[in-house]
Design a protein around this motif. Sequence first.
Motif, PDB file in Angstrom:
ATOM      1  N   ARG A  29       0.835  -1.208   0.000  1.00 55.94           N
ATOM      2  CA  ARG A  29       0.000   0.000   0.000  1.00 55.94           C
ATOM      3  C   ARG A  29       0.865   1.250   0.000  1.00 55.94           C
ATOM      4  O   ARG A  29       0.577   2.216  -0.716  1.00 55.94           O
ATOM      5  N   LEU A  30       1.958   1.269   0.767  1.00 56.83           N
ATOM      6  CA  LEU A  30       2.858   2.421   0.759  1.00 56.83           C
ATOM      7  C   LEU A  30       3.427   2.629  -0.636  1.00 56.83           C
ATOM      8  O   LEU A  30       3.476   3.751  -1.135  1.00 56.83           O
ATOM      9  N   ARG A  31       3.862   1.568  -1.282  1.00 56.63           N
ATOM     10  CA  ARG A  31       4.400   1.693  -2.635  1.00 56.63           C
ATOM     11  C   ARG A  31       3.364   2.254  -3.600  1.00 56.63           C
ATOM     12  O   ARG A  31       3.658   3.149  -4.396  1.00 56.63           O
ATOM     13  N   VAL A  32       2.135   1.769  -3.523  1.00 53.84           N
ATOM     14  CA  VAL A  32       1.072   2.279  -4.393  1.00 53.84           C
ATOM     15  C   VAL A  32       0.765   3.736  -4.052  1.00 53.84           C
ATOM     16  O   VAL A  32       0.599   4.571  -4.948  1.00 53.84           O
ATOM     17  N   TRP A  59      11.844  -2.470   5.406  1.00 50.30           N
ATOM     18  CA  TRP A  59      10.905  -1.413   5.756  1.00 50.30           C
ATOM     19  C   TRP A  59      11.192  -0.861   7.152  1.00 50.30           C
ATOM     20  O   TRP A  59      11.776  -1.519   7.992  1.00 50.30           O
ATOM     21  N   CYS A  60      10.795   0.379   7.333  1.00 53.01           N
ATOM     22  CA  CYS A  60      10.790   1.048   8.626  1.00 53.01           C
ATOM     23  C   CYS A  60       9.337   1.360   8.929  1.00 53.01           C
ATOM     24  O   CYS A  60       8.577   1.719   8.018  1.00 53.01           O
ATOM     25  N   GLY A  65       3.145   0.621  13.745  1.00 51.99           N
ATOM     26  CA  GLY A  65       3.474  -0.509  12.887  1.00 51.99           C
ATOM     27  C   GLY A  65       3.231  -0.264  11.410  1.00 51.99           C
ATOM     28  O   GLY A  65       3.405  -1.160  10.588  1.00 51.99           O
ATOM     29  N   GLU A  66       2.866   0.966  11.058  1.00 45.90           N
ATOM     30  CA  GLU A  66       2.599   1.314   9.659  1.00 45.90           C
ATOM     31  C   GLU A  66       3.921   1.618   8.958  1.00 45.90           C
ATOM     32  O   GLU A  66       4.693   2.467   9.420  1.00 45.90           O
TER      33      GLU A  66
END
Length: 154
Positions: A29-32, A59-60, A65-66
Motif C-alpha cells: 500500500r505504501l508503494r502504491v 521497511w521502517c 506498525g505502519e
Amino acid sequence: MREDGRVKPIVHSAATDRLDAVTLYRILRLRVDVFVVEQDCPYPELDGRDLEPATRQFWCADDAGEPIATARLLRDDMPGGWEYRVGRLATAPSARGTGVTTGLMEAVLAEIGERPSVLDAQSHLTGMYQRFGYAIDGPEFIEDGIPHTPMRRG
C-alpha cells in the motif's frame, strides 16, 4: 543517535514469503500510495518479482506498525552469475527528511555487502544514490512517464 543528530531508524527485513499478510499489504500500500497515487503514475506495481524466492523486503515502521519507508532487493540473473537490484524505494511524505531513507539504504547496502548492485533511479534522485556509492551507468530513459537513470555500485 546518528552523527547528524537524527535517530537511527529501526529497519526490518524479510523474504517476501516470510512476511505476514498484514505487513506485506501495508508495504504494498505504501508503494502504491507513493508511486501510483502521489506521482500520478498508473503502472503494474504488482510485477511478480516480489514472489521470487531471493527477494527481500526492507521497511521502517512508525509506532503503530505502519510502514513509512520501504525498499525491495532483488537478484537479477546475468551471464556468469547474478547481481543485486535495489528497487521500489518509497518513503511516506510524513517521513521524508527525517533520515529514515538513509537508514533504510544503509540496511540494504549492509545486506548487499561488496557485491555489485544496480538500480534505476528516478532522475531527480541520482544525487541521493551517489551518496551511497552509486554512479550513473547509462543514459536517462523514460519509464512509465518518469525520467529514470541507470546506476551501478561496485
